[in-house]
Design an enzyme around this catalytic site. Structure first.
Site, short mmCIF file in Angstrom:
data_model
loop_
_atom_site.label_atom_id
_atom_site.label_comp_id
_atom_site.label_asym_id
_atom_site.label_seq_id
_atom_site.Cartn_x
_atom_site.Cartn_y
_atom_site.Cartn_z
N ASP A 32 35.52 60.85 48.53
CA ASP A 32 35.99 60.79 47.14
C ASP A 32 37.52 60.84 47.15
OD1 ASP A 32 34.51 61.61 44.18
OD2 ASP A 32 36.69 61.70 44.33
N ASN A 91 25.68 62.87 38.53
CA ASN A 91 26.06 62.96 37.12
C ASN A 91 25.51 61.75 36.40
OD1 ASN A 91 27.58 65.32 37.63
ND2 ASN A 91 29.36 64.11 38.22
N GLY A 97 28.77 64.05 32.62
CA GLY A 97 30.09 63.98 33.24
C GLY A 97 30.29 62.75 34.12
N GLN A 98 29.44 61.74 33.93
CA GLN A 98 29.58 60.52 34.74
C GLN A 98 30.78 59.71 34.26
OE1 GLN A 98 26.15 57.91 34.67
NE2 GLN A 98 26.84 56.75 36.45
N HIS A 104 25.74 56.90 42.08
CA HIS A 104 26.30 57.54 43.27
C HIS A 104 25.87 58.99 43.33
CE1 HIS A 104 29.18 57.94 39.99
NE2 HIS A 104 29.55 59.09 40.53
N HIS A 106 27.03 62.66 44.73
CA HIS A 106 28.13 63.45 45.27
C HIS A 106 27.61 64.40 46.34
CE1 HIS A 106 31.15 62.78 41.93
NE2 HIS A 106 30.04 62.47 41.29
P1 AMP Z 1 31.32 60.64 38.40
O1 AMP Z 1 32.31 61.35 37.51
O2 AMP Z 1 30.11 61.44 38.73
O3 AMP Z 1 31.00 59.28 37.83
O4 AMP Z 1 32.06 60.43 39.78
C1 AMP Z 1 32.97 59.42 40.04
C2 AMP Z 1 33.75 59.83 41.23
O5 AMP Z 1 34.38 58.70 41.77
C3 AMP Z 1 34.86 60.86 40.95
O6 AMP Z 1 34.64 62.01 41.72
C4 AMP Z 1 36.13 60.12 41.34
O7 AMP Z 1 37.09 60.96 41.94
C5 AMP Z 1 35.61 59.09 42.31
N1 AMP Z 1 36.42 57.89 42.45
C6 AMP Z 1 36.95 57.13 41.47
N2 AMP Z 1 37.61 56.09 42.00
C7 AMP Z 1 37.49 56.18 43.33
C8 AMP Z 1 37.96 55.40 44.43
N3 AMP Z 1 38.69 54.30 44.26
N4 AMP Z 1 37.63 55.81 45.69
C9 AMP Z 1 36.89 56.93 45.88
N5 AMP Z 1 36.41 57.68 44.89
C10 AMP Z 1 36.72 57.34 43.63
#
Ligand code: AMP
Ligand code: ZN
Length: 118
Positions: A32, A91, A97-98, A104, A106
């Site tokens: 991340d 999420n 909180g998505q 994906h 986490h």
């Molecule tokens: P969510 O909030 O559950 O949708 O998670 C999205 C995640 O993607 C967050 O933890 C962000 O920090 C991560 N994220 C967003 N852009 C990138 C990126 N370019 N490379 C890696 N992680 C990312």
């Protein structure tokens, strides 16, 4: 099927750089970019599906979901998190909180997690 505007689809296509950990047919694990724990990885589904509900609407959803969870476990084990423990989170939607609408999982570890989460 890829979505041109989706940041994770662009990562999967190699248009946006990422730090890859593991790659399989069903998904890709990356670090991340904004880690919320000493270790924070994402297991991203290979195909563009917004969330688990959408995945289960398609063929083979259960199989893919199982594989993504298995990848998350493998990533945690490979990172040496399993003796102390770790957290796997999906999420879903605004209240969940998505922020990225591409499925994906986490994987967070390396510190004590709290419950309930924020
Ligand atoms: P969510 O909030 O559950 O949708 O998670 C999205 C995640 O993607 C967050 O933890 C962000 O920090 C991560 N994220 C967003 N852009 C990138 C990126 N370019 N490379 C890696 N992680 C990312
Ligand atoms: Zn996508």
């Amino acid at each position: 099927m890829k979505d041109q505007t989706c940041i994770f689809c662009r990562i999967l296509k190699g248009e946006i750089a990422s730090r890859k950990i593991l790659e399989e047919m069903e998904g890709v694990a990356i670090h991340d970019v904004n880690p919320q724990a000493p270790f924070h990885a994402l297991v991203i589904s290979r195909n563009h599906v917004p969330d688990m509900a959408a995945l289960f609407e398609g063929d083979g959803g259960e199989q893919i979901a199982g594989k993504l969870m298995k990848m998350a476990v493998n990533v945690a084990q490979q990172a040496g998190l399993s003796p102390e423990g770790y957290r796997m989170v999906v999420n879903s939607g605004d209240n969940g909180g998505q922020t990225v609408g591409h499925l994906h999982v986490h994987v967070l570890g390396g510190r004590q997690m709290v419950w309930p989460p924020g």
